[in-house]
Scaffold this motif. Sequence first.
Motif, PDB file in Angstrom:
ATOM      1  N   ALA A 123      -5.294 -16.150  -4.866  1.00  0.00           N
ATOM      2  CA  ALA A 123      -6.297 -15.208  -4.340  1.00  0.00           C
ATOM      3  C   ALA A 123      -5.530 -14.150  -3.577  1.00  0.00           C
ATOM      4  O   ALA A 123      -4.567 -14.463  -2.860  1.00  0.00           O
ATOM      5  CB  ALA A 123      -7.272 -15.944  -3.435  1.00  0.00           C
ATOM      6  N   ARG A 124      -5.917 -12.890  -3.783  1.00  0.00           N
ATOM      7  CA  ARG A 124      -5.124 -11.787  -3.219  1.00  0.00           C
ATOM      8  C   ARG A 124      -6.007 -10.799  -2.461  1.00  0.00           C
ATOM      9  O   ARG A 124      -7.151 -10.571  -2.865  1.00  0.00           O
ATOM     10  CB  ARG A 124      -4.435 -10.996  -4.342  1.00  0.00           C
ATOM     11  N   PHE A 125      -5.436 -10.212  -1.423  1.00  0.00           N
ATOM     12  CA  PHE A 125      -6.096  -9.074  -0.772  1.00  0.00           C
ATOM     13  C   PHE A 125      -5.078  -7.961  -0.616  1.00  0.00           C
ATOM     14  O   PHE A 125      -3.972  -8.181  -0.141  1.00  0.00           O
ATOM     15  CB  PHE A 125      -6.732  -9.463   0.574  1.00  0.00           C
ATOM     16  N   GLY A 134       1.933  -5.601  -4.725  1.00  0.00           N
ATOM     17  CA  GLY A 134       1.671  -5.367  -6.151  1.00  0.00           C
ATOM     18  C   GLY A 134       2.658  -6.141  -6.987  1.00  0.00           C
ATOM     19  O   GLY A 134       3.822  -6.276  -6.616  1.00  0.00           O
ATOM     20  N   VAL A 135       2.190  -6.669  -8.091  1.00  0.00           N
ATOM     21  CA  VAL A 135       3.077  -7.418  -8.980  1.00  0.00           C
ATOM     22  C   VAL A 135       3.612  -6.452 -10.034  1.00  0.00           C
ATOM     23  O   VAL A 135       2.834  -5.763 -10.690  1.00  0.00           O
ATOM     24  CB  VAL A 135       2.301  -8.563  -9.687  1.00  0.00           C
ATOM     25  N   PRO A 136       4.938  -6.369 -10.198  1.00  0.00           N
ATOM     26  CA  PRO A 136       5.475  -5.478 -11.240  1.00  0.00           C
ATOM     27  C   PRO A 136       5.187  -6.017 -12.644  1.00  0.00           C
ATOM     28  O   PRO A 136       4.716  -7.150 -12.795  1.00  0.00           O
ATOM     29  CB  PRO A 136       6.982  -5.469 -10.954  1.00  0.00           C
ATOM     30  N   ALA A 137       5.487  -5.208 -13.652  1.00  0.00           N
ATOM     31  CA  ALA A 137       5.164  -5.579 -15.035  1.00  0.00           C
ATOM     32  C   ALA A 137       5.770  -6.932 -15.401  1.00  0.00           C
ATOM     33  O   ALA A 137       6.963  -7.157 -15.186  1.00  0.00           O
ATOM     34  CB  ALA A 137       5.677  -4.493 -15.979  1.00  0.00           C
ATOM     35  N   HIS A 138       4.930  -7.821 -15.928  1.00  0.00           N
ATOM     36  CA  HIS A 138       5.399  -9.170 -16.264  1.00  0.00           C
ATOM     37  C   HIS A 138       4.516  -9.770 -17.357  1.00  0.00           C
ATOM     38  O   HIS A 138       3.425  -9.272 -17.640  1.00  0.00           O
ATOM     39  CB  HIS A 138       5.361 -10.073 -15.026  1.00  0.00           C
ATOM     40  N   GLN A 139       5.009 -10.864 -17.929  1.00  0.00           N
ATOM     41  CA  GLN A 139       4.217 -11.688 -18.847  1.00  0.00           C
ATOM     42  C   GLN A 139       3.962 -13.003 -18.128  1.00  0.00           C
ATOM     43  O   GLN A 139       4.891 -13.569 -17.526  1.00  0.00           O
ATOM     44  CB  GLN A 139       5.020 -11.949 -20.121  1.00  0.00           C
ATOM     45  N   ASP A 140       2.759 -13.517 -18.209  1.00  0.00           N
ATOM     46  CA  ASP A 140       2.446 -14.703 -17.414  1.00  0.00           C
ATOM     47  C   ASP A 140       3.218 -15.945 -17.864  1.00  0.00           C
ATOM     48  O   ASP A 140       3.428 -16.857 -17.080  1.00  0.00           O
ATOM     49  CB  ASP A 140       0.940 -14.964 -17.407  1.00  0.00           C
ATOM     50  N   LEU A 141       3.665 -15.964 -19.122  1.00  0.00           N
ATOM     51  CA  LEU A 141       4.367 -17.179 -19.565  1.00  0.00           C
ATOM     52  C   LEU A 141       5.666 -17.393 -18.784  1.00  0.00           C
ATOM     53  O   LEU A 141       6.083 -18.531 -18.573  1.00  0.00           O
ATOM     54  CB  LEU A 141       4.619 -17.174 -21.085  1.00  0.00           C
ATOM     55  N   VAL A 151      -4.633 -19.394 -20.585  1.00  0.00           N
ATOM     56  CA  VAL A 151      -5.044 -17.996 -20.407  1.00  0.00           C
ATOM     57  C   VAL A 151      -5.229 -17.758 -18.909  1.00  0.00           C
ATOM     58  O   VAL A 151      -5.453 -18.694 -18.140  1.00  0.00           O
ATOM     59  CB  VAL A 151      -6.376 -17.667 -21.130  1.00  0.00           C
ATOM     60  N   THR A 152      -5.124 -16.484 -18.530  1.00  0.00           N
ATOM     61  CA  THR A 152      -5.375 -16.096 -17.139  1.00  0.00           C
ATOM     62  C   THR A 152      -6.721 -15.383 -17.085  1.00  0.00           C
ATOM     63  O   THR A 152      -7.028 -14.576 -17.971  1.00  0.00           O
ATOM     64  CB  THR A 152      -4.268 -15.135 -16.659  1.00  0.00           C
ATOM     65  N   ILE A 153      -7.519 -15.727 -16.080  1.00  0.00           N
ATOM     66  CA  ILE A 153      -8.767 -14.975 -15.862  1.00  0.00           C
ATOM     67  C   ILE A 153      -8.652 -14.308 -14.501  1.00  0.00           C
ATOM     68  O   ILE A 153      -8.514 -14.971 -13.471  1.00  0.00           O
ATOM     69  CB  ILE A 153     -10.009 -15.888 -15.949  1.00  0.00           C
ATOM     70  N   TRP A 154      -8.665 -12.955 -14.536  1.00  0.00           N
ATOM     71  CA  TRP A 154      -8.556 -12.157 -13.294  1.00  0.00           C
ATOM     72  C   TRP A 154      -9.965 -11.748 -12.888  1.00  0.00           C
ATOM     73  O   TRP A 154     -10.703 -11.149 -13.676  1.00  0.00           O
ATOM     74  CB  TRP A 154      -7.667 -10.937 -13.557  1.00  0.00           C
ATOM     75  N   VAL A 155     -10.308 -12.106 -11.652  1.00  0.00           N
ATOM     76  CA  VAL A 155     -11.689 -11.930 -11.167  1.00  0.00           C
ATOM     77  C   VAL A 155     -11.693 -10.974  -9.971  1.00  0.00           C
ATOM     78  O   VAL A 155     -11.329 -11.363  -8.859  1.00  0.00           O
ATOM     79  CB  VAL A 155     -12.269 -13.305 -10.723  1.00  0.00           C
ATOM     80  N   GLY A 166      -6.130  -2.100  -9.631  1.00  0.00           N
ATOM     81  CA  GLY A 166      -6.566  -3.298 -10.348  1.00  0.00           C
ATOM     82  C   GLY A 166      -5.388  -3.741 -11.182  1.00  0.00           C
ATOM     83  O   GLY A 166      -4.240  -3.614 -10.744  1.00  0.00           O
ATOM     84  N   VAL A 167      -5.673  -4.209 -12.379  1.00  0.00           N
ATOM     85  CA  VAL A 167      -4.574  -4.641 -13.253  1.00  0.00           C
ATOM     86  C   VAL A 167      -4.407  -3.627 -14.381  1.00  0.00           C
ATOM     87  O   VAL A 167      -5.378  -3.203 -15.002  1.00  0.00           O
ATOM     88  CB  VAL A 167      -4.842  -6.057 -13.819  1.00  0.00           C
ATOM     89  N   VAL A 168      -3.160  -3.225 -14.618  1.00  0.00           N
ATOM     90  CA  VAL A 168      -2.831  -2.308 -15.710  1.00  0.00           C
ATOM     91  C   VAL A 168      -2.259  -3.146 -16.857  1.00  0.00           C
ATOM     92  O   VAL A 168      -1.303  -3.891 -16.664  1.00  0.00           O
ATOM     93  CB  VAL A 168      -1.762  -1.283 -15.251  1.00  0.00           C
ATOM     94  N   GLU A 220       0.559  -5.431 -14.975  1.00  0.00           N
ATOM     95  CA  GLU A 220       1.097  -5.209 -13.622  1.00  0.00           C
ATOM     96  C   GLU A 220      -0.037  -4.765 -12.705  1.00  0.00           C
ATOM     97  O   GLU A 220      -1.106  -4.360 -13.181  1.00  0.00           O
ATOM     98  CB  GLU A 220       2.182  -4.124 -13.659  1.00  0.00           C
ATOM     99  N   SER A 221       0.219  -4.806 -11.403  1.00  0.00           N
ATOM    100  CA  SER A 221      -0.803  -4.354 -10.452  1.00  0.00           C
ATOM    101  C   SER A 221      -0.778  -2.846 -10.333  1.00  0.00           C
ATOM    102  O   SER A 221       0.287  -2.232 -10.376  1.00  0.00           O
ATOM    103  CB  SER A 221      -0.517  -4.901  -9.050  1.00  0.00           C
ATOM    104  N   ALA A 222      -1.952  -2.261 -10.140  1.00  0.00           N
ATOM    105  CA  ALA A 222      -2.039  -0.828  -9.809  1.00  0.00           C
ATOM    106  C   ALA A 222      -2.144  -0.713  -8.286  1.00  0.00           C
ATOM    107  O   ALA A 222      -2.705  -1.607  -7.644  1.00  0.00           O
ATOM    108  CB  ALA A 222      -3.275  -0.224 -10.463  1.00  0.00           C
TER     109      ALA A 222
HETATM  110  O1  LIG Z   1      -4.009  -9.045  -8.934  1.00  0.00           O
HETATM  111  C1  LIG Z   1      -2.997  -8.418  -9.240  1.00  0.00           C
HETATM  112  O2  LIG Z   1      -2.678  -7.383  -8.643  1.00  0.00           O
HETATM  113  C2  LIG Z   1      -2.089  -8.881 -10.340  1.00  0.00           C
HETATM  114  C3  LIG Z   1      -2.557 -10.125 -11.040  1.00  0.00           C
HETATM  115  C4  LIG Z   1      -1.584 -10.587 -12.082  1.00  0.00           C
HETATM  116  O3  LIG Z   1      -0.663  -9.927 -12.435  1.00  0.00           O
HETATM  117  C5  LIG Z   1      -1.772 -11.902 -12.714  1.00  0.00           C
HETATM  118  O4  LIG Z   1      -2.778 -12.560 -12.430  1.00  0.00           O
HETATM  119  O5  LIG Z   1      -0.907 -12.305 -13.534  1.00  0.00           O
END
Ligand SMILES: O=C(O)CCC(=O)C(=O)O
Length: 259
Positions: A123-125, A134-141, A151-155, A166-168, A220-222
């Motif tokens: 959970a993030r604020f 912010g999370v830089p460009a990545h692959q969740d694996l 799978v990832t569910i971003w809420v 948000g998420v780019v 990645e995060s915006a």
């Molecule tokens: O919430 C974000 O800013 C990034 C979330 C993300 O990269 C992820 O869930 O893998």
Amino acid sequence: MFNLNQFQQAGFQVCRNVLSASEIADLQAFLNLAMHKSCEYLLHELNLTQTSDLIDFMAICEQEPSKFESLPSATRSILVGHFELETRLNPSLWVIPRSKGIQSLLNDVFSQQKVFMHMPPTARFVLPGNRWAGVPAHQDLSYNRHMQDFVTIWVPLVEIDKSCGGVVVHKGSGQLSEQPQISQSKLFWQSAVADLGYEKFQPDMNPGDVLLLNRWVVHESAPNHSQQTRLSIDCRFFTGSSAKHALDLQTWQVLEPQA
Ligand SMILES: O=C(O)CCC(=O)C(=O)O
């Protein structure tokens, strides 16, 4: 309306109106309270007076990395927008796996297999102007080797537009093999994967909508340029076993890691 073929091709999908207004209200109430406690904790720890001081503090840390590096890891983690473990472990966040809308989506993705949620969810604020959260460009694996098929569910819990960020998603990367990470300063975050030139797609979303991501798609995060704190939760759902803790969505028991 979820489209499995499209999701499998693209590696992501924005799904509208998945969580109900009351589910969103419960999550917002819980995390808003937790956010105030986190900010109070940080202000006390760092001997600061107001929330905006935290942003000034981060700007100073960028110039003087040792100031950040010498902090306890829990404090560093909150400064870059993570809620504490205690908050993430709270069953109040199980509103997401218990939601009928989420369960229906998971059923479409995993076609009636037994589904589990990695514990704890994240959970993030992101405070206004906290460009270090912010999370830089990545692959969740690359960060979730303990699960196979997930799978990832971003809420999001606030309105997501170009200003709030948000998420780019890197459109077209949904079937890309695992990419190496290029080195960069590790002060606030892990390294990023190289920018392979994919189109950047940043969906506008309302609370109740979710972003579904597969494990390959680069995202990645915006930054948050708005005056509002961005609140979001990201959960990972999987089938099969996991070498870390998991929530069994059939029995609602938290499972120990499996070998
Ligand atoms: O919430 C974000 O800013 C990034 C979330 C993300 O990269 C992820 O869930 O893998």
